[in-house]
Scaffold this motif. Structure first.
Motif, short mmCIF file in Angstrom:
data_model
loop_
_atom_site.label_atom_id
_atom_site.label_comp_id
_atom_site.label_asym_id
_atom_site.label_seq_id
_atom_site.Cartn_x
_atom_site.Cartn_y
_atom_site.Cartn_z
N SER A 100 8.39 15.07 28.31
CA SER A 100 9.77 14.44 28.42
C SER A 100 10.71 15.00 29.45
N SER A 103 9.68 14.33 33.14
CA SER A 103 10.02 12.99 33.65
C SER A 103 11.45 12.96 33.76
N ASN A 104 12.25 13.18 32.91
CA ASN A 104 13.74 13.18 33.17
C ASN A 104 14.52 14.19 33.51
N THR A 235 6.98 10.98 24.56
CA THR A 235 6.77 9.40 24.80
C THR A 235 5.91 8.57 23.98
N ARG A 253 17.85 12.40 26.48
CA ARG A 253 17.49 11.82 27.65
C ARG A 253 16.38 10.81 27.96
N SER A 254 15.34 11.09 27.14
CA SER A 254 14.13 10.06 27.09
C SER A 254 14.55 8.75 26.59
N THR A 257 18.20 5.08 28.36
CA THR A 257 18.39 3.74 29.07
C THR A 257 17.57 2.88 28.01
#
Length: 306
Positions: A100, A103-104, A235, A253-254, A257
């Protein structure tokens, strides 16, 4: 055929004398002569005219000399390049972090500090538990560990006395659920004794699970959950929660969106959020030559954003 045979032939073509060429190659003349003979046998033709003084090359030898020079030059350039690559790799700093964060957080962080040229993510660490990160630093398997860290006390027995850390930013675990047909959470906190809410949980031996448990114990209202699945990676939890199997706590943050587009919704209000720091750990006695300068550059840089 060996590269040194080609180098022998180039030296012989320059010296035009077996003894001098053998001395230049630091071998005995019989050994040198045997190599040249093996080279001729390998090529299937005579390359040296031994009847002249000084020695001369046959037409085939002249053609072969050009090839030897091309090959040895390419080998030299390739060897230099490989040594340069190896030296660069030795200087690179290996950064271990959960998926995580990789990725972020990590890409933007590396870009802001212009670190992509010297810091490489250590991808084997994406499924580690917190203890694995600390042991990885101790073993020298990685140079840095970027980890979530709870702000409150936790029950995990972790020895960080040999490590130093920087707090680079903040994060929070937020409870999320897939929405129902009306846009409300399909599963919502706190649940009831008769109807506990299905939980897609973090690994029970991990720091995230310990941080969540400690946070829930501090709340005045009890929560009722039943664990359906456990995972190291946020994830994986997000995927199962998105598919509607249960609720889960995931780094904000994960899921930002997914929450903005309505794919996920909050499963509880802010009192259920678990505050975390994002810490960068390193060994106090690390001998990596690039770490002191990097550490000095990052001190006081709480700039990971929200």
């Amino acid at each position: 055929m060996e590269i040194r045979w080609l180098e022998d032939f180039i030296v012989l073509a320059r010296e035009r004398h077996f003894s001098r060429a053998a001395d230049a190659q630091n071998v005995t003349q019989p050994t040198f002569s045997r190599r040249i003979k093996l080279l001729e046998e390998e090529m299937g033709t005579t390359l040296i005219n031994r009847q002249t003084l000084p020695l001369s090359l046959t037409p085939a030898g002249e053609e072969f000399l050009a090839l030897c020079e091309q090959i040895t030059e390419r080998v030299r350039l390739t060897r230099d390049r490989l040594q340069s690559i190896a030296a660069d790799e030795a200087r690179r700093i290996l950064l271990a972090a959960p998926q995580s964060l990789l990725s972020n957080v990590v890409p933007g962080w590396l870009e802001r500090h212009d670190l992509a040229h010297c810091v490489s993510p250590y991808l084997r660490a994406t499924s580690w538990l917190i203890g694995d990160y600390l042991h990885g630093l101790e073993r020298g398997e990685c140079d840095l560990a970027l980890c979530y860290w709870p702000r409150g006390r936790i029950a995990l027995d972790l020895d960080v006395s040999e490590l130093t850390f920087l707090t680079l930013g903040e994060e929070q675990l937020v409870p999320v659920s897939a929405p129902d047909g009306t846009g409300r959470p399909r599963f919502a906190l706190p649940g009831t004794r008769r109807q506990p809410q299905p939980l897609i949980a973090f690994h029970p031996r991990g720091l995230m699970a310990a941080a969540l448990e400690a946070h829930l114990h501090r709340q005045p209202e009890p929560v009722y959950l039943t664990t359906l699945n456990e995972s190291v990676q946020a994830t994986n939890i997000r995927e199962l929660v998105t598919q509607g199997y249960g609720l889960g706590w995931i780094p904000q943050r994960s899921v930002r969106t997914a929450m903005q587009n309505g794919e996920l919704v909050r499963a509880g209000d802010a009192r259920w959020d678990v505050p975390l720091d994002i810490r960068l750990y390193a060994r106090r006695d690390s001998r990596h030559p690039g770490l002191p300068g990097l550490w000095q550059q990052l001190e006081g840089a709480n700039d990971l954003g929200s």
